[in-house]
Design a protein around this motif. Structure first.
Motif, PDB file in Angstrom:
ATOM      1  N   GLY A 112       3.513   5.614  -5.841  1.00 64.23           N
ATOM      2  CA  GLY A 112       3.524   5.475  -7.289  1.00 64.23           C
ATOM      3  C   GLY A 112       4.691   4.674  -7.818  1.00 64.23           C
ATOM      4  N   ILE A 113       5.192   3.734  -7.015  1.00 62.97           N
ATOM      5  CA  ILE A 113       6.319   2.902  -7.440  1.00 62.97           C
ATOM      6  C   ILE A 113       5.978   1.434  -7.171  1.00 62.97           C
ATOM      7  CG2 ILE A 113       8.057   4.681  -7.061  1.00 62.97           C
ATOM      8  CD1 ILE A 113       8.676   3.459  -4.369  1.00 62.97           C
ATOM      9  N   GLU A 147       0.831  -1.203   0.000  1.00 63.86           N
ATOM     10  CA  GLU A 147       0.000   0.000   0.000  1.00 63.86           C
ATOM     11  C   GLU A 147       0.870   1.258   0.000  1.00 63.86           C
ATOM     12  OE1 GLU A 147      -3.908  -1.655   2.444  1.00 63.86           O
ATOM     13  OE2 GLU A 147      -2.125  -1.012   3.566  1.00 63.86           O
ATOM     14  N   ILE A 148       1.965   1.215   0.732  1.00 61.74           N
ATOM     15  CA  ILE A 148       2.877   2.363   0.750  1.00 61.74           C
ATOM     16  C   ILE A 148       3.500   2.571  -0.629  1.00 61.74           C
ATOM     17  CG2 ILE A 148       4.954   3.345   1.788  1.00 61.74           C
ATOM     18  CD1 ILE A 148       4.373   1.630   4.277  1.00 61.74           C
ATOM     19  N   ALA A 149       3.919   1.466  -1.236  1.00 59.82           N
ATOM     20  CA  ALA A 149       4.507   1.549  -2.578  1.00 59.82           C
ATOM     21  C   ALA A 149       3.509   2.140  -3.569  1.00 59.82           C
ATOM     22  CB  ALA A 149       4.948   0.165  -3.036  1.00 59.82           C
ATOM     23  N   TYR A 156      10.197   0.134  -3.916  1.00 63.35           N
ATOM     24  CA  TYR A 156      10.000   0.635  -2.564  1.00 63.35           C
ATOM     25  C   TYR A 156      10.955  -0.048  -1.591  1.00 63.35           C
ATOM     26  CZ  TYR A 156       7.886   1.261   2.036  1.00 63.35           C
ATOM     27  OH  TYR A 156       7.684   1.527   3.368  1.00 63.35           O
ATOM     28  N   GLN A 157      11.101  -1.362  -1.729  1.00 62.78           N
ATOM     29  CA  GLN A 157      12.004  -2.088  -0.840  1.00 62.78           C
ATOM     30  C   GLN A 157      13.460  -1.694  -1.090  1.00 62.78           C
ATOM     31  OE1 GLN A 157      10.763  -6.130  -1.648  1.00 62.78           O
ATOM     32  NE2 GLN A 157       9.282  -6.118   0.040  1.00 62.78           N
ATOM     33  N   ASP A 158      13.781  -1.352  -2.335  1.00 61.58           N
ATOM     34  CA  ASP A 158      15.126  -0.843  -2.636  1.00 61.58           C
ATOM     35  C   ASP A 158      15.367   0.484  -1.918  1.00 61.58           C
ATOM     36  OD1 ASP A 158      15.786  -2.988  -4.214  1.00 61.58           O
ATOM     37  OD2 ASP A 158      15.288  -2.000  -6.121  1.00 61.58           O
ATOM     38  N   LEU A 159      14.328   1.329  -1.883  1.00 59.40           N
ATOM     39  CA  LEU A 159      14.440   2.611  -1.178  1.00 59.40           C
ATOM     40  C   LEU A 159      14.685   2.382   0.310  1.00 59.40           C
ATOM     41  CD1 LEU A 159      11.754   5.114  -2.561  1.00 59.40           C
ATOM     42  CD2 LEU A 159      14.226   5.159  -2.870  1.00 59.40           C
TER      43      LEU A 159
END
Length: 237
Positions: free
Chosen positions: A122-123, A116-118, A128-131
């Motif tokens: 918009g990614i 949901e956060i990703a 997102y996990q890479d971030l």
């Protein structure tokens, strides 16, 4: 302590006052982000003590310990102000994550899932996990956050002041701790485990990964995401 020539015995003084450096470092680090290393503060504090030995003048009418305390704390504060704990780009990523978490919490009334956060950002989930891996140096409190809304540049000095010096600051610290404890209770269960093992049990990423049966990279992601959730809560506080 003086030499036969009537000068301060630097080696003896360093040995005598090194516990003062450690005491000041422990007082200060208790109110700083988790990734500030105690040994770094002690090392800088010893430099401040050495500087105090060089500059001390008995004619000033102050005790050496009082003079040394000022020089030691000053050296530590200068080091903290000059340290760049995270790159600007990664700080932006962290604030983007915090913003997405905050918006979702307001809409959903619960802690949002990673997917949901990703989506909110918009990614993809992978991106997102890479971030989360990139912002692994994340802190609960950034030192520049301590500047206040009105350019209070002395906030850092007051925040790490000697114990008991400011009753209002002590009350605010207590409230902050209470808010932090409550925020941790509302984390997803696995993230609660990570925070407990990392901060309370002093386990490293490899040890936590073994307990949870995941990779060290995954533990890093969970830790970064936990911090984002906590910072979002504490900003509201």
């Amino acid at each position: 302590m003086y030499t036969a020539k009537g000068r301060l015995d630097a080696n003896a003084m360093l040995k005598q006052y090194s516990p003062l450096v450690r005491r000041l470092a422990h007082q200060m680090i208790a109110k700083l982000p988790a990734n500030v290393e105690l040994d770094d503060l002690i090392q800088v504090g010893m430099i401040g003590l050495t500087d105090a030995l060089t500059r001390f003048d008995t004619g000033q009418g102050v005790q050496f310990e009082t003079f040394a305390t000022q020089r030691i704390r000053g050296a530590m504060l200068d080091e903290l102000r000059g340290a760049d704990w995270m790159s600007r780009g990664n700080r932006k990523h962290q604030r983007d994550i915090e913003g997405a978490v905050h918006r979702l919490e307001q809409r959903l009334g619960r802690a949002p899932h990673e997917s949901e956060i990703a989506k909110e950002m918009g990614i993809t989930l992978t991106d997102y996990q890479d971030l989360l891996n990139k912002v692994r140096g994340t802190q609960l409190i950034y030192l520049e956050d301590m500047g206040g809304d009105e350019g209070d540049n002395d906030f850092l000095d007051r925040h790490v002041a000697e114990e008991g010096a400011d009753p209002l600051a002590r009350l605010n610290d207590y409230r902050m701790r209470e808010a932090l404890v409550e925020a941790i209770k509302n984390l997803p269960e696995r993230e609660q485990f990570v925070m407990s093992m990392y901060y309370e049990q002093d386990m490293n990423l490899k040890e936590i990964a073994a307990v949870l049966g995941v990779t060290e990279s995954r533990v890093c992601q969970l830790h970064s995401q936990s911090i984002a959730r906590l910072r979002s809560k504490l900003r509201a506080w």
